[in-house]
Design a protein around this motif. Sequence first.
Motif, PDB file in Angstrom:
ATOM      1  N   ILE A  83       0.828  -1.207   0.000  1.00  0.00           N
ATOM      2  CA  ILE A  83       0.000   0.000   0.000  1.00  0.00           C
ATOM      3  C   ILE A  83       0.856   1.249   0.000  1.00  0.00           C
ATOM      4  N   ALA A  84       1.943   1.253   0.775  1.00  0.00           N
ATOM      5  CA  ALA A  84       2.839   2.407   0.794  1.00  0.00           C
ATOM      6  C   ALA A  84       3.487   2.615  -0.571  1.00  0.00           C
ATOM      7  N   SER A  85       3.847   1.540  -1.241  1.00  0.00           N
ATOM      8  CA  SER A  85       4.444   1.636  -2.568  1.00  0.00           C
ATOM      9  C   SER A  85       3.444   2.181  -3.588  1.00  0.00           C
ATOM     10  N   LEU A  86       2.200   1.736  -3.501  1.00  0.00           N
ATOM     11  CA  LEU A  86       1.176   2.212  -4.428  1.00  0.00           C
ATOM     12  C   LEU A  86       0.821   3.682  -4.188  1.00  0.00           C
ATOM     13  N   LYS A  87       0.824   4.105  -2.932  1.00  0.00           N
ATOM     14  CA  LYS A  87       0.552   5.506  -2.626  1.00  0.00           C
ATOM     15  C   LYS A  87       1.686   6.406  -3.132  1.00  0.00           C
ATOM     16  N   LYS A  88       2.915   5.910  -3.064  1.00  0.00           N
ATOM     17  CA  LYS A  88       4.064   6.683  -3.509  1.00  0.00           C
ATOM     18  C   LYS A  88       4.012   6.929  -5.016  1.00  0.00           C
ATOM     19  N   ASP A  89       3.500   5.972  -5.776  1.00  0.00           N
ATOM     20  CA  ASP A  89       3.445   6.086  -7.232  1.00  0.00           C
ATOM     21  C   ASP A  89       2.243   6.897  -7.712  1.00  0.00           C
TER      22      ASP A  89
END
Length: 91
Positions: A83-89
């Motif tokens: 989820i953190a990776s998807l929010k960053k992108d």
Amino acid sequence: MRKNNRNKKTTDPDPYKSPPDEPEESPGYGYAKYSGLGIQMLVIIGAFAYGGYRIDKAAHHSIQWVTCILSLAGVFIAIYLVIASLKKDRP
């Protein structure tokens, strides 16, 4: 007579210019990114489950509670990282 080179335009790129921060969007970029996230989740969950299994085996537990707890912890950590990776992108 001396030639004046001041008005001459150069097409050489600036050698000190940094490359763009964004990766180039190739057709397989999305597939590679999301398959990498799946592999990352698999490794995290597997490592936590294996660690719990080894602890339960060394402590001679009849019920493998440590394996269960560490497996669930690995799932929650993996989901958090995805989820953190998807929010960053996100734009």
